[in-house]
Design a protein around this motif. Structure first.
Motif, PDB file in Angstrom:
ATOM      1  N   THR A  22     -80.986  -4.363 -53.238  1.00 25.81           N
ATOM      2  CA  THR A  22     -80.732  -2.960 -53.560  1.00 25.81           C
ATOM      3  C   THR A  22     -79.590  -2.850 -54.557  1.00 25.81           C
ATOM      4  OG1 THR A  22     -81.527  -2.271 -51.385  1.00 25.81           O
ATOM      5  CG2 THR A  22     -80.131  -0.698 -52.591  1.00 25.81           C
ATOM      6  N   VAL A  23     -78.538  -3.624 -54.360  1.00 22.51           N
ATOM      7  CA  VAL A  23     -77.400  -3.596 -55.279  1.00 22.51           C
ATOM      8  C   VAL A  23     -77.828  -4.103 -56.655  1.00 22.51           C
ATOM      9  CG1 VAL A  23     -75.039  -4.377 -55.695  1.00 22.51           C
ATOM     10  CG2 VAL A  23     -75.777  -3.855 -53.366  1.00 22.51           C
ATOM     11  N   LYS A  28     -79.490  -2.785 -62.351  1.00 19.76           N
ATOM     12  CA  LYS A  28     -80.602  -2.739 -63.305  1.00 19.76           C
ATOM     13  C   LYS A  28     -80.831  -1.314 -63.813  1.00 19.76           C
ATOM     14  CE  LYS A  28     -85.566  -3.561 -63.563  1.00 19.76           C
ATOM     15  NZ  LYS A  28     -86.754  -3.996 -62.827  1.00 19.76           N
ATOM     16  N   HIS A  29     -80.634  -0.324 -62.940  1.00 14.87           N
ATOM     17  CA  HIS A  29     -80.875   1.070 -63.294  1.00 14.87           C
ATOM     18  C   HIS A  29     -79.613   1.799 -63.754  1.00 14.87           C
ATOM     19  CE1 HIS A  29     -84.518   0.139 -60.943  1.00 14.87           C
ATOM     20  NE2 HIS A  29     -85.076   0.929 -61.842  1.00 14.87           N
ATOM     21  N   GLY A  30     -78.538   1.044 -63.978  1.00 13.42           N
ATOM     22  CA  GLY A  30     -77.315   1.634 -64.512  1.00 13.42           C
ATOM     23  C   GLY A  30     -76.513   2.439 -63.505  1.00 13.42           C
ATOM     24  N   LEU A  31     -76.738   2.214 -62.220  1.00 12.75           N
ATOM     25  CA  LEU A  31     -76.032   2.971 -61.177  1.00 12.75           C
ATOM     26  C   LEU A  31     -74.765   2.282 -60.695  1.00 12.75           C
ATOM     27  CD1 LEU A  31     -79.173   4.014 -59.125  1.00 12.75           C
ATOM     28  CD2 LEU A  31     -77.957   5.341 -60.866  1.00 12.75           C
ATOM     29  N   LEU A  32     -74.586   1.044 -61.070  1.00 15.83           N
ATOM     30  CA  LEU A  32     -73.413   0.257 -60.689  1.00 15.83           C
ATOM     31  C   LEU A  32     -72.508   0.145 -61.913  1.00 15.83           C
ATOM     32  CD1 LEU A  32     -72.687  -1.382 -58.083  1.00 15.83           C
ATOM     33  CD2 LEU A  32     -73.695  -3.366 -59.190  1.00 15.83           C
ATOM     34  N   PRO A  33     -71.190   0.170 -61.728  1.00 17.63           N
ATOM     35  CA  PRO A  33     -70.328   0.033 -62.904  1.00 17.63           C
ATOM     36  C   PRO A  33     -70.509  -1.342 -63.555  1.00 17.63           C
ATOM     37  CG  PRO A  33     -69.016  -0.013 -60.883  1.00 17.63           C
ATOM     38  CD  PRO A  33     -70.431   0.302 -60.489  1.00 17.63           C
ATOM     39  N   PRO A  43     -72.492 -11.764 -62.223  1.00 10.43           N
ATOM     40  CA  PRO A  43     -71.533 -10.667 -62.327  1.00 10.43           C
ATOM     41  C   PRO A  43     -70.639 -10.573 -61.089  1.00 10.43           C
ATOM     42  CG  PRO A  43     -73.647  -9.814 -61.635  1.00 10.43           C
ATOM     43  CD  PRO A  43     -73.827 -11.298 -61.872  1.00 10.43           C
ATOM     44  N   PHE A  44     -69.402 -10.160 -61.319  1.00  9.14           N
ATOM     45  CA  PHE A  44     -68.441  -9.938 -60.234  1.00  9.14           C
ATOM     46  C   PHE A  44     -67.653  -8.674 -60.537  1.00  9.14           C
ATOM     47  CE2 PHE A  44     -69.164 -14.503 -60.312  1.00  9.14           C
ATOM     48  CZ  PHE A  44     -69.366 -14.797 -58.970  1.00  9.14           C
ATOM     49  N   VAL A  50     -65.208  -1.519 -56.969  1.00  5.37           N
ATOM     50  CA  VAL A  50     -66.271  -1.185 -56.018  1.00  5.37           C
ATOM     51  C   VAL A  50     -65.877   0.039 -55.194  1.00  5.37           C
ATOM     52  CG1 VAL A  50     -67.594  -1.970 -54.022  1.00  5.37           C
ATOM     53  CG2 VAL A  50     -67.095  -3.563 -55.892  1.00  5.37           C
ATOM     54  N   ARG A  51     -64.655   0.065 -54.693  1.00  5.37           N
ATOM     55  CA  ARG A  51     -64.222   1.200 -53.863  1.00  5.37           C
ATOM     56  C   ARG A  51     -64.215   2.513 -54.652  1.00  5.37           C
ATOM     57  NH1 ARG A  51     -60.970  -2.971 -51.803  1.00  5.37           N
ATOM     58  NH2 ARG A  51     -61.552  -3.467 -49.669  1.00  5.37           N
ATOM     59  N   ALA A  52     -63.795   2.461 -55.913  1.00  7.56           N
ATOM     60  CA  ALA A  52     -63.806   3.661 -56.750  1.00  7.56           C
ATOM     61  C   ALA A  52     -65.243   4.118 -56.980  1.00  7.56           C
ATOM     62  CB  ALA A  52     -63.106   3.389 -58.083  1.00  7.56           C
ATOM     63  N   TRP A  53     -66.156   3.184 -57.208  1.00  4.02           N
ATOM     64  CA  TRP A  53     -67.567   3.517 -57.400  1.00  4.02           C
ATOM     65  C   TRP A  53     -68.149   4.146 -56.133  1.00  4.02           C
ATOM     66  CZ3 TRP A  53     -71.673   0.684 -54.978  1.00  4.02           C
ATOM     67  CH2 TRP A  53     -72.959   1.106 -55.353  1.00  4.02           C
ATOM     68  N   VAL A  54     -67.838   3.562 -54.980  1.00  3.65           N
ATOM     69  CA  VAL A  54     -68.340   4.097 -53.711  1.00  3.65           C
ATOM     70  C   VAL A  54     -67.853   5.531 -53.513  1.00  3.65           C
ATOM     71  CG1 VAL A  54     -68.191   3.889 -51.188  1.00  3.65           C
ATOM     72  CG2 VAL A  54     -68.642   1.862 -52.582  1.00  3.65           C
TER      73      VAL A  54
END
Length: 64
Positions: A22-23, A28-33, A43-44, A50-54
């Motif tokens: 899912t991540v 792939k769909h541009g939803l993750l920074p 990628p890392f 991650v916390r800011a994105w959440v």
């Protein structure tokens, strides 16, 4: 203090309670920074990233 520990797909998935695939789909769909680091093609992200994105995710439940 900043969280500079690097998170992989696996750590992000565990943090938000979804499967690793899912991540990958989110990215792939541009939803993750964008990743903070790419090493050997993997990628890392920093924990802070991650916390800011959440916190910005619509309908988020605060992570775990």
């Amino acid at each position: 203090m900043a969280d500079r520990r690097l998170w992989s797909y696996k750590e992000i998935a565990a943090h938000i309670g979804v499967r690793t695939d899912t991540v990958r789909s989110y990215r792939k769909h541009g939803l993750l920074p964008p990743p903070d680091l790419v090493e050997a093609g993997k990628p890392f992200w920093y924990g802070d990233t991650v916390r800011a994105w959440v916190a910005r995710r619509p309908g988020h439940r605060g992570g775990r």
